[in-house]
Design an enzyme around this catalytic site. Structure first.
Site, PDB file in Angstrom:
ATOM      1  N   TYR A 119      53.469 -12.664  87.690  1.00  0.00           N
ATOM      2  CA  TYR A 119      54.426 -12.653  86.578  1.00  0.00           C
ATOM      3  C   TYR A 119      53.770 -12.309  85.243  1.00  0.00           C
ATOM      4  O   TYR A 119      54.341 -12.535  84.192  1.00  0.00           O
ATOM      5  CB  TYR A 119      55.135 -14.011  86.469  1.00  0.00           C
ATOM      6  CG  TYR A 119      56.191 -14.232  87.530  1.00  0.00           C
ATOM      7  CD1 TYR A 119      56.488 -13.259  88.479  1.00  0.00           C
ATOM      8  CD2 TYR A 119      56.897 -15.422  87.578  1.00  0.00           C
ATOM      9  CE1 TYR A 119      57.455 -13.471  89.457  1.00  0.00           C
ATOM     10  CE2 TYR A 119      57.871 -15.647  88.544  1.00  0.00           C
ATOM     11  CZ  TYR A 119      58.138 -14.669  89.477  1.00  0.00           C
ATOM     12  OH  TYR A 119      59.104 -14.892  90.432  1.00  0.00           O
ATOM     13  N   LYS A 171      47.472 -17.438  99.621  1.00  0.00           N
ATOM     14  CA  LYS A 171      47.532 -16.413 100.676  1.00  0.00           C
ATOM     15  C   LYS A 171      46.168 -15.725 100.732  1.00  0.00           C
ATOM     16  O   LYS A 171      46.070 -14.494 100.662  1.00  0.00           O
ATOM     17  CB  LYS A 171      48.675 -15.442 100.327  1.00  0.00           C
ATOM     18  CG  LYS A 171      49.178 -14.636 101.476  1.00  0.00           C
ATOM     19  CD  LYS A 171      49.970 -15.411 102.495  1.00  0.00           C
ATOM     20  CE  LYS A 171      50.196 -14.526 103.697  1.00  0.00           C
ATOM     21  NZ  LYS A 171      50.814 -15.144 104.837  1.00  0.00           N
ATOM     22  N   ASP A 203      53.187 -19.281 103.169  1.00  0.00           N
ATOM     23  CA  ASP A 203      54.348 -19.077 104.043  1.00  0.00           C
ATOM     24  C   ASP A 203      54.528 -20.257 105.001  1.00  0.00           C
ATOM     25  O   ASP A 203      55.640 -20.742 105.214  1.00  0.00           O
ATOM     26  CB  ASP A 203      54.283 -17.724 104.778  1.00  0.00           C
ATOM     27  CG  ASP A 203      52.896 -17.383 105.292  1.00  0.00           C
ATOM     28  OD1 ASP A 203      51.956 -18.161 105.053  1.00  0.00           O
ATOM     29  OD2 ASP A 203      52.751 -16.328 105.948  1.00  0.00           O
ATOM     30  N   ASP A 227      57.534 -20.366  92.045  1.00  0.00           N
ATOM     31  CA  ASP A 227      58.931 -20.063  91.731  1.00  0.00           C
ATOM     32  C   ASP A 227      59.767 -20.130  93.009  1.00  0.00           C
ATOM     33  O   ASP A 227      60.831 -20.766  93.059  1.00  0.00           O
ATOM     34  CB  ASP A 227      58.997 -18.664  91.097  1.00  0.00           C
ATOM     35  CG  ASP A 227      60.346 -18.366  90.469  1.00  0.00           C
ATOM     36  OD1 ASP A 227      61.175 -19.288  90.383  1.00  0.00           O
ATOM     37  OD2 ASP A 227      60.566 -17.217  90.071  1.00  0.00           O
ATOM     38  N   ASP A 231      62.543 -23.447  94.330  1.00  0.00           N
ATOM     39  CA  ASP A 231      63.993 -23.313  94.557  1.00  0.00           C
ATOM     40  C   ASP A 231      64.339 -23.748  95.980  1.00  0.00           C
ATOM     41  O   ASP A 231      65.348 -24.430  96.207  1.00  0.00           O
ATOM     42  CB  ASP A 231      64.465 -21.866  94.331  1.00  0.00           C
ATOM     43  CG  ASP A 231      64.839 -21.590  92.877  1.00  0.00           C
ATOM     44  OD1 ASP A 231      64.266 -22.240  91.993  1.00  0.00           O
ATOM     45  OD2 ASP A 231      65.710 -20.723  92.648  1.00  0.00           O
TER      46      ASP A 231
HETATM   47 MG    MG Z   1      63.162 -19.404  89.503  1.00  0.00          MG
END
Ligand code: MG
Ligand code: NAI
Length: 330
Positions: A119, A171, A203, A227, A231
């Site tokens: 990001y 990862k 994962d 992120d 969620d």
């Molecule tokens: Mg988000």
């Protein structure tokens, strides 16, 4: 006295923030609330999504309490996190009684690196039809986030919540250099603390957070992974209406529910204020108002257990009515 910069933003931000502020007022803690604009609405009026005065007010206050932005979210909240250098994004995942949860023993915290990774915003078109995004991992940011997460794991151990377990998601098998550094730094920092470190490929970790969420304590990971994991994790404890977050730096604290402006339900008075109330609790703890934080949490627990909630949680109250139920118990 605590000065709070309040940014309602767009959509349901205008509903859930005033609801949570009314509860903060009910605690009796001495607050001064300073309202500031940001988001789609102010962008449409002025061409600027995050006005200079808002940034100035955010920097002058003791904490920032943010609702949600709409389409301008990247230019508002992502930018504000950067400006305030809030390098740790803290996202508690906790099951409350009365909520339809995957597992009633869920109680852990996701700590997401908030400043770099994928990001960083470095994207380019390097040839005709070929696009890249650069994933930035620095040793300095790794050290900061791991120290922060280890401190949190130690704190929770002291409080008797867990035994100092801390889990790193990465990862490193594929992203050998960047996540190789990320993973090694994790163990290097963890050695300096009284914690029990472990790591998983992100994962697989994603699956474990669903199949055995009750076994986690503090989960630390990089920006994009955090992120996505958070969620998904919110989904295990009742959805986005239940997910609070805190952005913490050395100088500033920025508090916001995980959800966005929810245009599909905005203006209907049915937005669940719980995520924002839980966010207010995180802010109270940041301000060392632990007694008030405990009172709000207890009041909220009672309200949730008695199903005095908005429709998404099975109740029939409006946003304001649910907040009133909490406020009168505080
Ligand atoms: Mg988000
Ligand atoms: P969203 O979080 O706004 O909504 C996703 C779904 O969850 C919707 O069905 C919504 O009704 C529901 N939901 C969210 N919060 C709820 C609550 N408190 N009570 C009950 N239901 C709730 O995410 P979406 O739909 O992807 O994005 C909508 C807008 O929000 C977009 O413009 C996006 O850019 C922005 N956004 C802003 C964020 C921020 O300011 N931090 C974060 C995420 C999205």
């Amino acid at each position: 006295m605590h000065k709070i910069c309040v940014i309602e933003g767009d959509g349901i931000g205008k509903e859930v923030v005033p609801a949570a502020v009314s509860i903060l007022k009910a605690t009796g803690v001495d607050f001064e609330f300073i309202n500031a604009d940001a988001g789609d609405e102010v962008f449409e009026k002025t061409g600027v999504a995050l006005p200079e005065e808002t940034v100035k007010s955010a920097k002058e206050c003791d904490a920032v309490f943010f609702g949600a932005a709409g389409e301008t979210a990247a230019d508002v909240i992502v930018k504000l996190r950067k400006i305030l250098n809030t390098y740790a994004n803290v996202r508690p995942v906790k099951a409350y009684k009365g909520i339809n949860c995957l597992n009633s023993d869920i109680d852990y915290i996701i700590v997401r690196e908030n400043t770099e990774g994928l990001y960083k915003g470095i994207e380019a078109e390097i040839a005709d039809g070929v696009y890249t995004a650069t994933r930035v991992i620095t040793e300095e940011a790794c050290e900061k986030i791991f120290k922060f997460a280890c401190n949190m794991a130690e704190d929770r151990k002291k409080q008797g919540i867990n035994n100092g377990e801390i889990t790193c998601g990465h990862k490193a098998n594929v992203l050998k250099l960047t996540d190789g550094v990320f993973k090694n730094k994790f163990y290097e920092v963890a050695k300096q603390y009284s914690v029990k470190p472990e790591d998983y490929y992100v994962d697989a970790l994603n699956m474990y957070l669903i199949t055995r969420p009750e076994t986690f304590n503090v989960v630390v990971t990089s920006n994009l992974f955090g992120d996505i994991l958070s969620d998904g994790a919110a989904g295990t404890v009742g959805g986005l209406g239940m997910a609070p977050s805190a952005n913490i730096g050395d100088e500033y604290g920025l508090f916001e529910p995980v959800h966005g402006s929810a245009p599909d339900i905005a203006g209907k008075g049915i937005a669940n204020p719980t995520a924002t109330i839980l966010t207010a609790i995180l802010m109270l703890r940041y301000l060392n108002e632990n007694d008030a934080a405990d009172r709000v949490e207890k009041a909220l627990e009672e309200v949730l257990e008695n199903k005095l909630t908005t429709p998404d949680l099975g109740g029939s109250l409006t946003t304001t009515q649910m907040a009133e139920e909490v406020a009168k118990r505080v």
